[in-house]
Design an enzyme around this catalytic site. Structure first.
Site, PDB file in Angstrom:
ATOM      1  N   CYS A 105       0.809  -1.212   0.000  1.00  7.41           N
ATOM      2  CA  CYS A 105       0.000   0.000   0.000  1.00  7.41           C
ATOM      3  C   CYS A 105       0.848   1.270   0.000  1.00  7.41           C
ATOM      4  CB  CYS A 105      -0.960   0.013   1.180  1.00  7.41           C
ATOM      5  SG  CYS A 105      -0.156   0.017   2.809  1.00  7.41           S
ATOM      6  N   PHE A 153       7.288   1.981   4.607  1.00 12.10           N
ATOM      7  CA  PHE A 153       6.992   3.253   5.259  1.00 12.10           C
ATOM      8  C   PHE A 153       7.055   4.367   4.215  1.00 12.10           C
ATOM      9  CE2 PHE A 153      10.576   0.982   7.369  1.00 12.10           C
ATOM     10  CZ  PHE A 153       9.796   0.031   8.027  1.00 12.10           C
ATOM     11  N   HIS A 245      -2.438   0.792   7.361  1.00 12.15           N
ATOM     12  CA  HIS A 245      -2.638   0.965   5.920  1.00 12.15           C
ATOM     13  C   HIS A 245      -2.276   2.400   5.558  1.00 12.15           C
ATOM     14  CE1 HIS A 245      -4.198  -0.087   2.027  1.00 12.15           C
ATOM     15  NE2 HIS A 245      -5.235   0.735   2.087  1.00 12.15           N
ATOM     16  N   ASN A 263      -7.865   5.040  -2.260  1.00 14.49           N
ATOM     17  CA  ASN A 263      -7.353   3.763  -1.782  1.00 14.49           C
ATOM     18  C   ASN A 263      -6.725   2.976  -2.932  1.00 14.49           C
ATOM     19  OD1 ASN A 263      -6.802   1.681  -0.002  1.00 14.49           O
ATOM     20  ND2 ASN A 263      -8.917   1.400   0.661  1.00 14.49           N
TER      21      ASN A 263
END
Length: 371
Positions: A105, A153, A245, A263
């Site tokens: 993600c 990250f 997320h 998203n």
């Protein structure tokens, strides 16, 4: 381990809460197994950052953001609402993607921020920019030991985008599962880079950045009820935490007290792949980041360009060419020979109304072919 998704209980809890948002048991995520859902997250905080458990504890004790609080923050510069999908009729965001069965993600959120920021800074909603999440995650993230299982990250991803750049999806396509880094040679001539990143520590700073610069990253706690979100302003109602997320935040609304986010779970989830989440919910403003990309530069071959104009003055190696649909770009100035040769070719292309294929790096023309 947190309990799995309980759709019956969620329906009951939403009704008891006055249905603040709408659920749908047929969303792509709601139909998956628990393991399939969890792998589609992908933010596991690094050492030194609050853990998921610590973030949840902070979320439990965090005060609800009220309209009075928002009113007290107004007048600090940013408008009361902003949506990068509609800025004077222009949509600066890029299409919703699906990260598939991989905890990637962060790569999708950061690539989306870069794409939107570049379109916004050029004020060009038609700019064709589709970055390779595979390159960002499997290559750059892979160098740091990041995989589909342990995520990444956003600050580290932005730093890689600054130092090495991210190539295009057409150069190195993404697959929805773990893959080895196999980016083809020559990718360095088709890349986007960020010039740096800025952490935004307040809600006002986030709004100001979005309304003047571009989108930002957002990392938050995903509770079980979020998987079956369909529409409305999401606020946690039911279920324990499933994981972390990261997404792209593309706008906000003070009247609805929410952030507007893109998203990476495809268009069959949420509001066509987007969602709204309440201010302060799930630690989206405070867990990790958010970050904005200071600026985005693009190095890529561009074909069939028309030379509209040329400009120079008495200063050495100081000439610019104006390409239709691209704008003014500086002719490379690394040497007199290269500079004069390229300028001569550009003069000829303009006089003969001939097309030009150029390697444009940010604001500089580095190579050309006249066709």
């Amino acid at each position: 381990m947190a309990e799995s998704l309980d759709l019956k209980k969620l329906s009951e809890d939403l009704k008891a809460a006055g249905t603040p948002w709408q659920m749908d048991p047929q969303t792509s995520l709601a139909q998956m197994t628990e393991d399939e859902r969890r792998i589609r997250l992908g933010f596991v905080p690094p050492a030194g950052a609050p853990t998921l458990e610590e973030a949840v504890q902070r979320d439990v004790t965090a005060p609800r953001v009220t309209q009075e609080m928002i009113q007290a923050e107004s007048g600090l510069g940013a408008p009361a609402a902003y949506d990068l999908r509609n800025v004077g009729g222009k949509n600066f965001t890029t299409p919703v993607k699906d990260q598939g069965g991989c905890g990637s993600c962060v790569a999708f959120g950061v690539a989306a921020v870069m794409e939107t920021t570049l379109r916004r800074q050029r004020n060009d909603e038609t700019l064709a920019i589709d970055l390779s999440e595979a390159h960002l995650f499997y290559c750059h993230g892979g160098e740091d030991g990041r995989t589909c299982q342990n995520g990444w990250f956003p600050d580290a991803a932005l730093d890689k985008a600054r130092d090495k750049g991210v190539t295009m999806e057409s150069v190195y396509p993404y697959s929805g599962s773990q893959q080895a880094c196999a980016v083809p040679s020559g990718w360095q001539n088709n890349i986007a880079k960020v010039t740096g990143r800025t952490e935004l520590s307040t809600r006002s700073a986030m709004k100001d950045w979005i309304s003047t610069r571009g989108s930002i990253t957002g990392c938050f706690i995903v509770y079980q009820d979020f998987f079956s979100y369909r529409s409305g302003v999401y606020r946690h109602v039911s279920g324990n935490a499933a994981g972390g997320h990261c997404v792209e935040i593309v706008g906000y609304s003070d009247s609805q007290r929410c952030w507007i986010c893109k998203n990476s779970w495809g268009t069959n989830w949420g509001e066509g792949g987007f969602f709204r989440i309440g201010y302060g919910e799930c630690q989206i403003e405070t867990w990790y980041g958010p970050w904005g990309a200071n600026a985005v530069t693009l190095r890529t071959w561009q074909g069939n360009l028309k030379v509209n104009g040329l400009w120079s003055n008495r200063s050495a190696r100081n000439a610019y060419a104006h390409f239709q649909g691209v704008g003014w770009r500086r002719v490379v100035d690394t040497s007199d020979v290269q500079h004069h040769a390229m300028l001569t070719e550009l003069v000829g292309a303009k006089a003969g109304n001939r097309g030009v294929r150029a390697l444009v790096d940010g604001n500089e023309i580095q190579e050309i072919y006249v066709v």
